[in-house]
Design a protein around this motif. Sequence first.
Motif, mmCIF file in Angstrom:
data_model
loop_
_atom_site.group_PDB
_atom_site.id
_atom_site.type_symbol
_atom_site.label_atom_id
_atom_site.label_comp_id
_atom_site.label_asym_id
_atom_site.label_seq_id
_atom_site.Cartn_x
_atom_site.Cartn_y
_atom_site.Cartn_z
ATOM 1 N N SER A 7 0.839 -1.192 0.000
ATOM 2 C CA SER A 7 0.000 0.000 0.000
ATOM 3 C C SER A 7 0.878 1.247 0.000
ATOM 4 N N SER A 8 0.245 2.381 -0.327
ATOM 5 C CA SER A 8 0.975 3.644 -0.342
ATOM 6 C C SER A 8 1.551 3.959 1.033
ATOM 7 N N GLN A 9 0.768 3.660 2.092
ATOM 8 C CA GLN A 9 1.250 3.937 3.437
ATOM 9 C C GLN A 9 2.412 3.040 3.814
ATOM 10 N N ASP A 10 2.417 1.806 3.291
ATOM 11 C CA ASP A 10 3.535 0.905 3.537
ATOM 12 C C ASP A 10 4.799 1.406 2.843
ATOM 13 N N LEU A 11 4.623 1.894 1.627
ATOM 14 C CA LEU A 11 5.782 2.370 0.861
ATOM 15 C C LEU A 11 6.254 3.741 1.334
ATOM 16 N N TYR A 12 5.296 4.586 1.657
ATOM 17 C CA TYR A 12 5.626 5.975 2.008
ATOM 18 C C TYR A 12 5.055 6.333 3.380
ATOM 19 N N PRO A 56 11.277 11.659 -3.122
ATOM 20 C CA PRO A 56 11.436 12.308 -4.424
ATOM 21 C C PRO A 56 10.858 11.517 -5.590
ATOM 22 N N LEU A 57 10.740 10.185 -5.439
ATOM 23 C CA LEU A 57 10.347 9.343 -6.568
ATOM 24 C C LEU A 57 9.293 8.319 -6.161
ATOM 25 N N PRO A 58 8.310 8.069 -7.031
ATOM 26 C CA PRO A 58 7.376 6.975 -6.759
ATOM 27 C C PRO A 58 8.034 5.635 -7.107
ATOM 28 N N VAL A 59 7.827 4.652 -6.272
ATOM 29 C CA VAL A 59 8.383 3.325 -6.513
ATOM 30 C C VAL A 59 7.298 2.283 -6.271
ATOM 31 N N SER A 84 3.695 13.778 4.635
ATOM 32 C CA SER A 84 5.039 13.674 4.067
ATOM 33 C C SER A 84 5.036 14.507 2.792
ATOM 34 N N TYR A 85 6.215 14.718 2.237
ATOM 35 C CA TYR A 85 6.305 15.481 0.999
ATOM 36 C C TYR A 85 6.603 14.517 -0.142
ATOM 37 N N LYS A 86 5.558 14.141 -0.888
ATOM 38 C CA LYS A 86 5.706 13.268 -2.050
ATOM 39 C C LYS A 86 5.867 14.174 -3.260
ATOM 40 N N GLN A 87 7.063 14.208 -3.784
ATOM 41 C CA GLN A 87 7.410 15.211 -4.793
ATOM 42 C C GLN A 87 6.546 15.110 -6.048
ATOM 43 N N TRP A 88 6.192 13.896 -6.469
ATOM 44 C CA TRP A 88 5.402 13.726 -7.687
ATOM 45 C C TRP A 88 3.973 14.251 -7.524
ATOM 46 N N GLU A 89 3.554 14.495 -6.281
ATOM 47 C CA GLU A 89 2.233 15.086 -6.034
ATOM 48 C C GLU A 89 2.335 16.596 -5.825
ATOM 49 N N GLU A 90 3.536 17.138 -5.979
ATOM 50 C CA GLU A 90 3.792 18.561 -5.724
ATOM 51 C C GLU A 90 4.385 19.232 -6.953
ATOM 52 N N ASP A 91 3.794 18.926 -8.125
ATOM 53 C CA ASP A 91 4.300 19.463 -9.398
ATOM 54 C C ASP A 91 5.754 19.089 -9.628
ATOM 55 N N ASN A 92 6.181 18.002 -8.981
ATOM 56 C CA ASN A 92 7.552 17.495 -9.100
ATOM 57 C C ASN A 92 8.601 18.547 -8.734
ATOM 58 N N ILE A 93 8.257 19.405 -7.769
ATOM 59 C CA ILE A 93 9.190 20.436 -7.309
ATOM 60 C C ILE A 93 9.917 19.917 -6.078
ATOM 61 N N PRO A 94 11.238 19.785 -6.135
ATOM 62 C CA PRO A 94 11.991 19.343 -4.954
ATOM 63 C C PRO A 94 12.251 20.509 -4.013
ATOM 64 N N PRO A 95 12.560 20.242 -2.764
ATOM 65 C CA PRO A 95 13.021 21.323 -1.887
ATOM 66 C C PRO A 95 14.262 21.978 -2.498
ATOM 67 N N GLN A 96 14.268 23.291 -2.499
ATOM 68 C CA GLN A 96 15.439 23.987 -3.043
ATOM 69 C C GLN A 96 16.497 24.246 -1.978
ATOM 70 N N VAL A 97 16.054 24.376 -0.714
ATOM 71 C CA VAL A 97 16.987 24.675 0.366
ATOM 72 C C VAL A 97 16.698 23.733 1.535
ATOM 73 N N VAL A 98 17.743 23.102 2.066
ATOM 74 C CA VAL A 98 17.574 22.234 3.237
ATOM 75 C C VAL A 98 18.620 22.595 4.284
ATOM 76 N N PHE A 99 18.293 22.279 5.531
ATOM 77 C CA PHE A 99 19.176 22.545 6.659
ATOM 78 C C PHE A 99 19.286 21.289 7.509
ATOM 79 N N GLU A 100 20.479 21.030 7.999
ATOM 80 C CA GLU A 100 20.708 19.918 8.915
ATOM 81 C C GLU A 100 21.434 20.446 10.154
ATOM 82 N N ILE A 101 20.851 20.179 11.325
ATOM 83 C CA ILE A 101 21.479 20.526 12.594
ATOM 84 C C ILE A 101 22.007 19.234 13.199
ATOM 85 N N LEU A 102 23.313 19.147 13.351
ATOM 86 C CA LEU A 102 23.933 17.885 13.772
ATOM 87 C C LEU A 102 23.762 17.642 15.264
#
Length: 241
Positions: A7-12, A56-59, A84-102
């Motif tokens: 199912s979609s929930q299992d995959l994503y 980013p990708l449907p599988v 969640s952010y499923k990119q293919w449902e968002e006009d295939n627009i990826p996040p342009q800026v990301v931040f990671e706090i270690l």
Amino acid sequence: MVQTPLSSQDLYPDSDGKPMAENTVQYAWIVRLVENLRYLLATETAFVAGDLLWYPLPVKQPPVPCQAPDAMVVLGRPVGDRGSYKQWEEDNIPPQVVFEILSPSNTGEEMATKQLFYVQHGVLEMYFYDPKSDNFWGFVRSTAAEDCTLITPLHLPWTSPLLKIRFELFEDGLDIFYPNGERFRDFSEIVAERDRAQSERDQAQSERDQAQSERDRAQSERDRLREKLQELGIDPDQLSP
């Protein structure tokens, strides 16, 4: 044996089972980033999220590529709740800026994996910060096809090409500034400032109301005096000023 499609929930799934943060410092940084970025982009069509799984990708079968940036900005996508952010449902627009706090448990290999993922899937700006060591670095490019430029403390102060926010390292750690020069603040600071401003507005209004009340009272006294003089047969208008 026929394999039952997942199912979609299992995959994503909407959660990877990992905590948002491992300590209060990391949590405070994530919240600060998300709240200030939302404030910065409040008048733009932009989606800002913290610790949200990005697919980013449907599988059809695992493994499913995904990451959950500590904070991410997607310009061109509207605000709204998402599991969640499923990119293919968002006009295939990826996040342009990301931040990671270690956090202390993060490894160099883990960060390298994240960097590779972000590069492969279209992120244009990625910034990494370790509050414990004050180590800061980033990778920036203009287009997804362009090679990344490494940003190190030697490049600071550094201004994000997309967001126009400025990164600067001080003796007490990293600070981020709005395009107008104001510092990113904790949400509690923003609330306190709003409350203080509202209190000042309320006080000013109270003073205006008090002044108007005193004017009304003085006018009422003049009106009563005028009536009294008229009762005595005296024309108030004929009195000398």
